[in-house]
Scaffold this motif. Structure first.
Motif, PDB file in Angstrom:
ATOM      1  N   GLU A 109       0.790  -1.066  -0.117  1.00  0.00           N
ATOM      2  CA  GLU A 109       0.205   0.031   0.130  1.00  0.00           C
ATOM      3  C   GLU A 109       0.723   1.561  -0.078  1.00  0.00           C
ATOM      4  O   GLU A 109       1.857   1.189   0.345  1.00  0.00           O
ATOM      5  CB  GLU A 109      -0.960   0.380   1.255  1.00  0.00           C
ATOM      6  N   LEU A 168      -7.717   7.836  -1.744  1.00  0.00           N
ATOM      7  CA  LEU A 168      -8.269   6.712  -1.528  1.00  0.00           C
ATOM      8  C   LEU A 168      -7.691   5.447  -2.156  1.00  0.00           C
ATOM      9  O   LEU A 168      -7.629   5.654  -3.299  1.00  0.00           O
ATOM     10  CB  LEU A 168      -9.509   6.713  -1.453  1.00  0.00           C
ATOM     11  N   THR A 169      -7.245   4.720  -1.601  1.00  0.00           N
ATOM     12  CA  THR A 169      -6.657   3.360  -2.634  1.00  0.00           C
ATOM     13  C   THR A 169      -7.976   2.161  -2.693  1.00  0.00           C
ATOM     14  O   THR A 169      -8.759   2.524  -1.705  1.00  0.00           O
ATOM     15  CB  THR A 169      -6.464   2.332  -2.065  1.00  0.00           C
ATOM     16  N   SER A 187      -8.628  -0.596  -1.510  1.00  0.00           N
ATOM     17  CA  SER A 187      -8.882  -0.965  -0.332  1.00  0.00           C
ATOM     18  C   SER A 187      -9.669  -0.537   0.586  1.00  0.00           C
ATOM     19  O   SER A 187     -10.632  -0.490   0.841  1.00  0.00           O
ATOM     20  CB  SER A 187      -7.437  -1.560   0.293  1.00  0.00           C
ATOM     21  N   MET A 188      -9.174   1.145   0.818  1.00  0.00           N
ATOM     22  CA  MET A 188      -9.430   1.884   1.300  1.00  0.00           C
ATOM     23  C   MET A 188     -10.781   2.359   0.542  1.00  0.00           C
ATOM     24  O   MET A 188     -11.923   3.362   1.966  1.00  0.00           O
ATOM     25  CB  MET A 188      -8.650   3.329   1.596  1.00  0.00           C
ATOM     26  N   ALA A 189     -11.444   2.650  -0.694  1.00  0.00           N
ATOM     27  CA  ALA A 189     -12.246   3.382  -1.077  1.00  0.00           C
ATOM     28  C   ALA A 189     -13.108   1.556  -0.500  1.00  0.00           C
ATOM     29  O   ALA A 189     -14.885   1.770  -0.193  1.00  0.00           O
ATOM     30  CB  ALA A 189     -12.201   3.278  -2.209  1.00  0.00           C
ATOM     31  N   LEU A 249     -13.513  -0.285   1.847  1.00  0.00           N
ATOM     32  CA  LEU A 249     -13.925  -0.149   3.518  1.00  0.00           C
ATOM     33  C   LEU A 249     -14.815   0.738   3.781  1.00  0.00           C
ATOM     34  O   LEU A 249     -15.410   0.285   4.564  1.00  0.00           O
ATOM     35  CB  LEU A 249     -12.550  -0.145   4.117  1.00  0.00           C
ATOM     36  N   ASN A 250     -14.281   1.967   2.500  1.00  0.00           N
ATOM     37  CA  ASN A 250     -15.080   3.029   3.234  1.00  0.00           C
ATOM     38  C   ASN A 250     -16.907   2.847   2.750  1.00  0.00           C
ATOM     39  O   ASN A 250     -17.367   3.357   3.979  1.00  0.00           O
ATOM     40  CB  ASN A 250     -14.830   4.359   2.286  1.00  0.00           C
ATOM     41  N   LEU A 256     -11.938  10.983  -2.722  1.00  0.00           N
ATOM     42  CA  LEU A 256     -13.613  10.621  -1.842  1.00  0.00           C
ATOM     43  C   LEU A 256     -14.597  10.768  -2.301  1.00  0.00           C
ATOM     44  O   LEU A 256     -15.205  10.129  -2.454  1.00  0.00           O
ATOM     45  CB  LEU A 256     -12.687  11.608  -0.770  1.00  0.00           C
TER      46      LEU A 256
END
Length: 73
Positions: free
Chosen positions: A2, A11-12, A14-16, A18-19, A50
């Motif tokens: 990452e 966001l990456t 994975s982060m997107a 999770l969001n 985001l």
């Protein structure tokens, strides 16, 4: 691997995911279907805004023949 740090509001995959409470494959599917656009990164490690992720999350998803119906709670 990452990214160690991202600009604010970025966001990456994975982060997107999770969001939005979805799997990373769903984020990639949104990109493929044109609901979400990458704003940088590399082909294997894209970065998203985001605001764009939130817009895609609440966008009306087009239905396809044979697609499962959305579950209503």
């Amino acid at each position: 691997m990452e990214y160690l740090s991202l600009p604010p509001g970025r966001l990456t995959t994975s982060m997107a995911a999770l969001n939005c409470g979805v799997q990373p494959a769903t984020i990639r599917d949104w990109v493929r279907r044109g609901l979400l656009a990458r704003c940088g990164g590399t082909p294997k490690r894209p970065i998203y805004r985001l605001e764009d992720v939130e817009r895609a999350r609440y966008a009306v998803k087009p239905s396809r023949p044979g697609q499962r119906a959305d579950r209503v709670a």
